[in-house]
Design an enzyme around this catalytic site. Structure first.
Site, PDB file in Angstrom:
ATOM      1  N   SER A  42      22.702  27.676  16.919  1.00 22.68           N
ATOM      2  CA  SER A  42      21.523  26.810  16.941  1.00 22.68           C
ATOM      3  C   SER A  42      21.247  26.231  15.547  1.00 22.68           C
ATOM      4  O   SER A  42      22.112  25.594  14.962  1.00 22.68           O
ATOM      5  CB  SER A  42      20.332  27.582  17.508  1.00 22.68           C
ATOM      6  OG  SER A  42      19.350  26.716  18.003  1.00 22.68           O
ATOM      7  N   ASP A 154      22.036  26.337  24.297  1.00 23.31           N
ATOM      8  CA  ASP A 154      21.844  27.054  23.039  1.00 23.31           C
ATOM      9  C   ASP A 154      22.556  28.414  23.023  1.00 23.31           C
ATOM     10  O   ASP A 154      22.395  29.233  23.922  1.00 23.31           O
ATOM     11  CB  ASP A 154      20.342  27.273  22.837  1.00 23.31           C
ATOM     12  CG  ASP A 154      19.977  27.685  21.430  1.00 23.31           C
ATOM     13  OD1 ASP A 154      20.559  28.659  20.925  1.00 23.31           O
ATOM     14  OD2 ASP A 154      19.093  27.043  20.832  1.00 23.31           O
TER      15      ASP A 154
END
Length: 274
Positions: A42, A154
């Site tokens: 991320s 993610d």
């Protein structure tokens, strides 16, 4: 000639709190501690990519201070996320000159999750910017990214602190930075994004507490009171400062770990040569 140990860095996700990685890297550079490989998830993947592409930290800090929450959004007609993420991808391509993994100055990997198969995916080849865009596809906030026919979200869903990835890359010493373990909410839940992000970060944090750790040193910047999904100059400065302070505090221990790892490597090489 005796070989030097390899030092790897695992950069965790955390939204705006992930900008603490910049401060930690500043301290490492100031103390002449080289980083030989990086894995990121991320926002950790964003900072990792920029650093691996040889972007100076002073320039990275300037770019981070320019970020605003609205810059992260792009209209999304598919409605599979509040934002298509197209603006983020353009930003990454611009800052890295459209980097592919083979172009990077430091070996780099980033983590995403195949949302349909429920499996972690570690990207090390191909379009690095697109892979990082996939790595930061927070569910419901950003649309998933399609790569080779598969949908990715993610990486923090399954592996927010990819210290295991760095170890597999060949690091003798693994430094991990977790931007959210010391995080607390700032007392208010407003609008549509706050509940989503609070719930997501709580799930990330609690899930990662259960995972076996592979880092020799875990850095945990204290970012109490900061807003994890509000990008502005004030948050950026505070987060970078938190990263600096946490790394500075851990320096004596880190230097000791590096020294012991180097001695161990030299002993092993001596035994092999006898």
């Amino acid at each position: 000639m005796k070989g030097s140990i390899k030092i790897g860095l695992a950069l965790g996700g955390g939204g705006a709190l992930g900008l603490a990685h910049i401060g930690a890297l500043q301290v490492l550079e100031e103390n002449h501690i080289p980083i030989d490989m990086i894995a990121g998830t991320s926002m950790g993947a964003v900072v990792g990519l920029l650093y691996a592409s040889n972007m100076p930290l002073k320039d990275m800090e300037k770019e981070a201070q320019k970020l605003r929450t609205l810059h992260l959004y792009s209209p999304n007609i598919k409605l599979n996320g509040l934002s298509s993420g197209a603006g983020l991808l353009r930003w990454l391509r611009k800052l890295t000159n459209d980097a592919h993994f083979k172009d990077l100055k430091i070996p780099f990997a980033c983590v995403a999750v195949d949302i349909l198969e429920g499996k972690e995916k570690v990207f090390t080849k191909g379009d690095a910017c697109l892979a990082v865009r996939a790595s930061l596809s927070v569910p419901s906030i950003f649309a998933p990214v399609t790569i080779n026919g598969k949908e990715y979200v993610d990486g923090g869903v399954l592996n927010n602190i990819p210290d295991d990835v760095v170890r597999k890359m060949g690091a003798d010493v693994v430094i991990a930075i977790d931007p959210i373990s010391e995080y607390q909410t700032y007392g208010k839940v407003k609008g549509m994004i706050d509940p989503i992000m609070y719930a997501y970060f709580l799930l990330q944090r609690n899930y990662n507490l259960l995972k076996p750790r592979h880092a020799d040193l875990m850095i945990k910047p204290s970012q109490i009171g900061l807003k994890q999904f509000v990008f502005n100059k004030e948050t950026c400065i505070a987060s970078i400062k938190a990263g600096r302070e946490a790394m500075q505090k851990s320096l004596p221990k880190l230097k000791q770990i590096i020294k012991k790892a180097q001695e161990k490597k030299e002993q092993e090489e001596t035994c092999e040569n006898q």
